[in-house]
Motif scaffolding. Sequence first.
Motif, PDB file in Angstrom:
ATOM      1  N   PRO A  75       0.821  -1.220   0.000  1.00 61.11           N
ATOM      2  CA  PRO A  75       0.000   0.000   0.000  1.00 61.11           C
ATOM      3  C   PRO A  75       0.850   1.264   0.000  1.00 61.11           C
ATOM      4  CG  PRO A  75      -0.741  -1.554   1.686  1.00 61.11           C
ATOM      5  CD  PRO A  75       0.584  -2.049   1.192  1.00 61.11           C
ATOM      6  N   PRO A  76       0.497   2.225  -0.846  1.00 62.09           N
ATOM      7  CA  PRO A  76       1.219   3.508  -0.842  1.00 62.09           C
ATOM      8  C   PRO A  76       0.899   4.292   0.422  1.00 62.09           C
ATOM      9  CG  PRO A  76      -0.665   3.612  -2.309  1.00 62.09           C
ATOM     10  CD  PRO A  76      -0.566   2.190  -1.865  1.00 62.09           C
ATOM     11  N   ARG A  77       1.850   5.103   0.847  1.00 57.45           N
ATOM     12  CA  ARG A  77       1.632   5.922   2.050  1.00 57.45           C
ATOM     13  C   ARG A  77       0.571   6.984   1.800  1.00 57.45           C
ATOM     14  NH1 ARG A  77       5.660   9.137   3.661  1.00 57.45           N
ATOM     15  NH2 ARG A  77       6.695   9.171   1.632  1.00 57.45           N
ATOM     16  N   PHE A  78       0.504   7.489   0.583  1.00 60.19           N
ATOM     17  CA  PHE A  78      -0.477   8.478   0.180  1.00 60.19           C
ATOM     18  C   PHE A  78      -0.494   8.493  -1.340  1.00 60.19           C
ATOM     19  CE2 PHE A  78       3.606  10.548   0.734  1.00 60.19           C
ATOM     20  CZ  PHE A  78       3.751  11.324  -0.404  1.00 60.19           C
ATOM     21  N   ALA A  79      -1.367   9.297  -1.914  1.00 58.65           N
ATOM     22  CA  ALA A  79      -1.436   9.407  -3.376  1.00 58.65           C
ATOM     23  C   ALA A  79      -1.410  10.875  -3.767  1.00 58.65           C
ATOM     24  CB  ALA A  79      -2.704   8.746  -3.906  1.00 58.65           C
ATOM     25  N   VAL A  80      -0.840  11.146  -4.924  1.00 59.31           N
ATOM     26  CA  VAL A  80      -0.873  12.492  -5.488  1.00 59.31           C
ATOM     27  C   VAL A  80      -1.360  12.393  -6.927  1.00 59.31           C
ATOM     28  CG1 VAL A  80       0.950  13.415  -4.014  1.00 59.31           C
ATOM     29  CG2 VAL A  80       1.566  12.397  -6.194  1.00 59.31           C
ATOM     30  N   THR A  81      -2.059  13.421  -7.358  1.00 60.49           N
ATOM     31  CA  THR A  81      -2.519  13.481  -8.740  1.00 60.49           C
ATOM     32  C   THR A  81      -1.884  14.683  -9.422  1.00 60.49           C
ATOM     33  OG1 THR A  81      -4.469  14.843  -8.240  1.00 60.49           O
ATOM     34  CG2 THR A  81      -4.732  12.446  -8.117  1.00 60.49           C
ATOM     35  N   VAL A 109      -1.193  17.872  -7.009  1.00 57.00           N
ATOM     36  CA  VAL A 109       0.099  18.553  -7.009  1.00 57.00           C
ATOM     37  C   VAL A 109       0.172  19.487  -8.214  1.00 57.00           C
ATOM     38  CG1 VAL A 109       2.593  18.249  -7.146  1.00 57.00           C
ATOM     39  CG2 VAL A 109       1.219  16.638  -5.841  1.00 57.00           C
ATOM     40  N   GLY A 110       0.614  20.714  -7.975  1.00 55.67           N
ATOM     41  CA  GLY A 110       0.775  21.665  -9.071  1.00 55.67           C
ATOM     42  C   GLY A 110       1.892  21.229 -10.003  1.00 55.67           C
ATOM     43  N   PRO A 111       1.610  21.067 -11.300  1.00 58.89           N
ATOM     44  CA  PRO A 111       2.653  20.624 -12.227  1.00 58.89           C
ATOM     45  C   PRO A 111       3.873  21.542 -12.273  1.00 58.89           C
ATOM     46  CG  PRO A 111       0.503  20.401 -13.234  1.00 58.89           C
ATOM     47  CD  PRO A 111       0.297  21.160 -11.959  1.00 58.89           C
ATOM     48  N   SER A 112       3.677  22.827 -11.955  1.00 59.66           N
ATOM     49  CA  SER A 112       4.793  23.763 -12.034  1.00 59.66           C
ATOM     50  C   SER A 112       5.833  23.555 -10.927  1.00 59.66           C
ATOM     51  CB  SER A 112       4.277  25.206 -11.959  1.00 59.66           C
ATOM     52  OG  SER A 112       3.618  25.434 -10.721  1.00 59.66           O
ATOM     53  N   VAL A 146       8.028  11.932  -2.553  1.00 63.06           N
ATOM     54  CA  VAL A 146       6.913  11.049  -2.898  1.00 63.06           C
ATOM     55  C   VAL A 146       7.316   9.573  -2.926  1.00 63.06           C
ATOM     56  CG1 VAL A 146       5.598  12.797  -4.155  1.00 63.06           C
ATOM     57  CG2 VAL A 146       7.348  11.490  -5.359  1.00 63.06           C
ATOM     58  N   ALA A 147       8.404   9.239  -2.255  1.00 64.88           N
ATOM     59  CA  ALA A 147       8.795   7.825  -2.165  1.00 64.88           C
ATOM     60  C   ALA A 147       7.666   7.023  -1.528  1.00 64.88           C
ATOM     61  CB  ALA A 147      10.067   7.688  -1.341  1.00 64.88           C
ATOM     62  N   ASP A 148       7.373   5.874  -2.110  1.00 61.62           N
ATOM     63  CA  ASP A 148       6.330   4.968  -1.609  1.00 61.62           C
ATOM     64  C   ASP A 148       4.930   5.557  -1.726  1.00 61.62           C
ATOM     65  OD1 ASP A 148       8.356   3.133  -0.852  1.00 61.62           O
ATOM     66  OD2 ASP A 148       8.636   4.231   1.022  1.00 61.62           O
ATOM     67  N   SER A 190      10.200  13.378 -12.327  1.00 59.76           N
ATOM     68  CA  SER A 190      10.715  13.621 -10.985  1.00 59.76           C
ATOM     69  C   SER A 190      10.104  12.649  -9.980  1.00 59.76           C
ATOM     70  CB  SER A 190      10.411  15.064 -10.566  1.00 59.76           C
ATOM     71  OG  SER A 190      10.765  15.293  -9.226  1.00 59.76           O
ATOM     72  N   ALA A 191       8.802  12.399 -10.084  1.00 55.11           N
ATOM     73  CA  ALA A 191       8.134  11.493  -9.148  1.00 55.11           C
ATOM     74  C   ALA A 191       8.692  10.077  -9.258  1.00 55.11           C
ATOM     75  CB  ALA A 191       6.635  11.493  -9.411  1.00 55.11           C
ATOM     76  N   ARG A 192       8.954   9.636 -10.472  1.00 54.41           N
ATOM     77  CA  ARG A 192       9.512   8.286 -10.631  1.00 54.41           C
ATOM     78  C   ARG A 192      10.915   8.210 -10.062  1.00 54.41           C
ATOM     79  NH1 ARG A 192       8.884   4.333 -15.915  1.00 54.41           N
ATOM     80  NH2 ARG A 192       9.795   2.485 -14.926  1.00 54.41           N
ATOM     81  N   GLU A 193      11.710   9.254 -10.297  1.00 56.79           N
ATOM     82  CA  GLU A 193      13.074   9.279  -9.756  1.00 56.79           C
ATOM     83  C   GLU A 193      13.072   9.273  -8.228  1.00 56.79           C
ATOM     84  OE1 GLU A 193      14.710  12.782 -11.465  1.00 56.79           O
ATOM     85  OE2 GLU A 193      15.214  11.832 -13.390  1.00 56.79           O
ATOM     86  N   GLU A 194      12.016   9.880  -7.628  1.00 53.29           N
ATOM     87  CA  GLU A 194      11.929   9.962  -6.169  1.00 53.29           C
ATOM     88  C   GLU A 194      11.332   8.709  -5.540  1.00 53.29           C
ATOM     89  OE1 GLU A 194      13.018  12.539  -4.053  1.00 53.29           O
ATOM     90  OE2 GLU A 194      14.079  13.047  -5.900  1.00 53.29           O
ATOM     91  N   GLY A 195      10.939   7.732  -6.349  1.00 56.82           N
ATOM     92  CA  GLY A 195      10.492   6.457  -5.793  1.00 56.82           C
ATOM     93  C   GLY A 195       8.991   6.258  -5.711  1.00 56.82           C
ATOM     94  N   ALA A 196       8.212   7.063  -6.420  1.00 55.44           N
ATOM     95  CA  ALA A 196       6.763   6.875  -6.448  1.00 55.44           C
ATOM     96  C   ALA A 196       6.392   5.807  -7.473  1.00 55.44           C
ATOM     97  CB  ALA A 196       6.061   8.181  -6.786  1.00 55.44           C
ATOM     98  N   THR A 197       5.252   5.174  -7.269  1.00 60.15           N
ATOM     99  CA  THR A 197       4.663   4.310  -8.284  1.00 60.15           C
ATOM    100  C   THR A 197       3.903   5.215  -9.242  1.00 60.15           C
ATOM    101  OG1 THR A 197       4.411   2.444  -6.768  1.00 60.15           O
ATOM    102  CG2 THR A 197       3.032   2.447  -8.725  1.00 60.15           C
ATOM    103  N   THR A 198       4.406   5.349 -10.460  1.00 58.72           N
ATOM    104  CA  THR A 198       3.833   6.316 -11.403  1.00 58.72           C
ATOM    105  C   THR A 198       2.855   5.624 -12.352  1.00 58.72           C
ATOM    106  OG1 THR A 198       5.778   6.029 -12.810  1.00 58.72           O
ATOM    107  CG2 THR A 198       5.776   7.899 -11.298  1.00 58.72           C
ATOM    108  N   VAL A 199       1.652   6.167 -12.416  1.00 56.83           N
ATOM    109  CA  VAL A 199       0.591   5.626 -13.259  1.00 56.83           C
ATOM    110  C   VAL A 199       0.106   6.741 -14.184  1.00 56.83           C
ATOM    111  CG1 VAL A 199      -1.717   4.599 -13.311  1.00 56.83           C
ATOM    112  CG2 VAL A 199      -0.115   3.999 -11.468  1.00 56.83           C
TER     113      VAL A 199
END
Length: 352
Positions: free
Chosen positions: A45-51, A79-82, A93-95, A116-125
């Motif tokens: 389970p992810p710790r949280f989610a961002v869109t 999350v603001g894309p900028s 955004v790891a995990d 950036s999110a993928r590099e930081e360890g997020a599951t990117t969808v």
Amino acid sequence: MMSDAATPDTAMLRESREAPAAVARLIAGNGALTAALGERLRRDPPRFAVTCARGSSDNAATFAKYLFEIRLGVVTASVGPSISSVYQAKLRVADALFLAISQSGRSPDLLHLAESAREEGATTVAVVNDAASPLADLSEVVLPLHAGPERSVAATKSFITSLAAGLMITADWSDDAALKRAVAALPETLASALDQDWSGAIGPLVAARNLYVVGRGTGFAVAQEAALKLKETAGLHAEAVSAAEVMHGPQALAGPEFPVLVLSQPDETLKGTRELIGRLRDRGVPVIIAGPAGEGLRERGVVTLPLAAGVDPLAAPIALIQSFYPLADAVARERGFDPDRPPHLNKVTETV
């Protein structure tokens, strides 16, 4: 059904009518993908989610946020894309689950943030209509929208498939049998939604100069979308407001010349929405009510619009926006606009 046989259909109207078939393709094409994603998210389970999204896609992200928080208890933030492209900031955004929604998958700011999110360890969808887009290439999991080409500047079927994708993810992540049945029924639900008569709202909306579009919970996402469509296609100043917020500062503007369009779904928000409608009516505010909050009302100054019958509460907002799009098309044309070519807008907007 609001098309005049003497007037050629717009691309917006044709494409909105293609949504049931597009959702059927989405379900058939993505079933195994969302099942695997759901199993993965339950296992780890992810710790949280961002869109991350803009425009109509960001409205779809609002829907996903409510689904994740209501059904899964997962805190979800937009999350603001900028953040990455302009400010060069790194998000922790790891995990986490990082969900990017885009029709084209080409806007540079979304690409920066997804990378950036993928590099930081997020599951990117990526939920994207172009499965060969740069956003799809950058993302670990790709869920194509299967909407097909969309020629009208105003997104319709791609927005509805984005909502459906969020519902599919939630159903498989929660492993909820009833919600899975609601997903399977979506093509039929949407076909029924297209048959609902919303023509009673054409006159009041054509005459309006300002409008609140009100929704709450999962319905707030489609209130945002409806307001956006009325602005871009019909030149109508429409603002989306949560039903929980209208009776604070925003009520000062609503009045006899400032109507309110309420989008309601059959869930825990219904009681409060009905109470809000009563207070607005007491102040002489013209109200257009879509969905169950309007059932049984036969008052002067009230227009009621039906929700397709037998719809699951979490699927109801999708049915509401399906019924709304032909209304928006009719209002735009009655106000002298071409909904396929809104002034100053392009189909693909690339922001940095």
